[in-house]
Scaffold this motif. Sequence first.
Motif: not given
Length: 460
Positions: A283-311
């Motif tokens: 859908g249009p509200r989903v931004t797909v990116t081939p790479w993301a700075p995961q640690n920095d995104l999780l540390g940004d207060p705008r990220v409210k939840a994380f969908v993960t495979h559980g690694g």
Amino acid sequence: PPRFGPNLTPSPPSPPQAIKDRVQGARQAISSPFLGALESFLVYFSALIDYCDAQLSDDAHVAALASFEPDVIVGDVVSPCALGLTGILWRKPGGARVPRVMFSSLPVLDPLLPGIIENVPNHLATVPQMGTGFPPGAMSLGQRAANVLHYLGSAVVHRLRVRPLYMGLGARHNISITTEFLHSSAMILYNADWAVEAPRHLPPNVRFVGAMTTKPAAPLGAEWDAALGDGAVFASLGTLVTVGLEEYRAVAAALSALPARVVWKLAPTDLPPGVTVADLGVGPRVTVTPWAPQNDLLGDPRVKAFVTHGGLNSVYEAAYHGVPIVGLPVYGDQPDNVAKAVAAGWGLAVHLPALTPASLAGAVRRVLAEPAFRAAAGTVARRMAQRLRDPAAEAADWVEHAAALGPDSAYMKTGDHRLSWMSYAMLDVAAVFAAVAVAAAFAGNLLRRAARAAVRAALA
């Protein structure tokens, strides 16, 4: 300054995508989630054996290693090459036994690694076995019974499938891989933190040094502002996740149905062969990116939840930054990593057999709407922040400790690894007590019969 051995890295016999395809095929070919996950692990481990064979078959590589005189061997607990290279260094005539320190980027995979191999205590009443996803320390009677069955099944698989792989590797390369050899690591260091792990008994030579990949977040660039907006969900299913097209489509539909913006890390190589992002219907509200700075995104207060495979690294990075998770575990240690977050109240799990767009979207909505998830994640984050020593520095401390002591570095090992399973479970002592009790009962019965006979004779 430390001295490092020769940097010789042969090309892997199987490309990563081929290994991913084999793992996925093994999981999908077996209807039982537990057996499918176990077979997937065996397929992956077999690929590691092949890679190690390539290393040990390189004569120049082996000669360079044999000529090196290290102070300590540091190996990955999952890699059979750690044992193979140890065997090469230990078989040198007249040489002192160099201490081996094993490091694990995974949690304790009871009962496989190092549970059976290193005899780490594995209390089935409180420690969930790999792949069960049971709540640690709070299993019901039925779950404890299933836990025992998982243990027995895994023990049989280790004896019939895993151990022969080790033995075959040793036989092909003239390395004596005995039980004592498998049990001979001086230290085992885990990429783990008690803030997330459930309390359990561990011998003093097994150390949780902390989560190695966690660190304070760096500020995100302005290019992420549009994707995050006022608040967003971050999604990433790792790099070795093995799901098919229909499962990816279910994830895409769930993320597209959320009331928040979504950043989805999804590289072309993450998808099944021949599948593109366009095939998923994002859908249009989903931004797909081939790479993301995961640690920095999780540390940004705008990220409210994380969908993960559980690694493990993903779960720990979420915990470190106090971000609640929705886990979509596939195999291996992933169900257990997610189960720890669920048990501590900062996550929910959606297992693959129950995956639908509605089930995944519903779980994410709950995590976003209920403050208790964020509060519980914050509690774990505060615990992790109180670690006094950097995890990498603490691991280095123990490696240097082993190097300085040499063969004496195994002084913290318990004697458990020298006991048979019967002795370890005290079954031999129980048998002696039972035999004494039976003998005493038999002797008492004889004495009573003799006494009665004597009384009757006297009365006559």
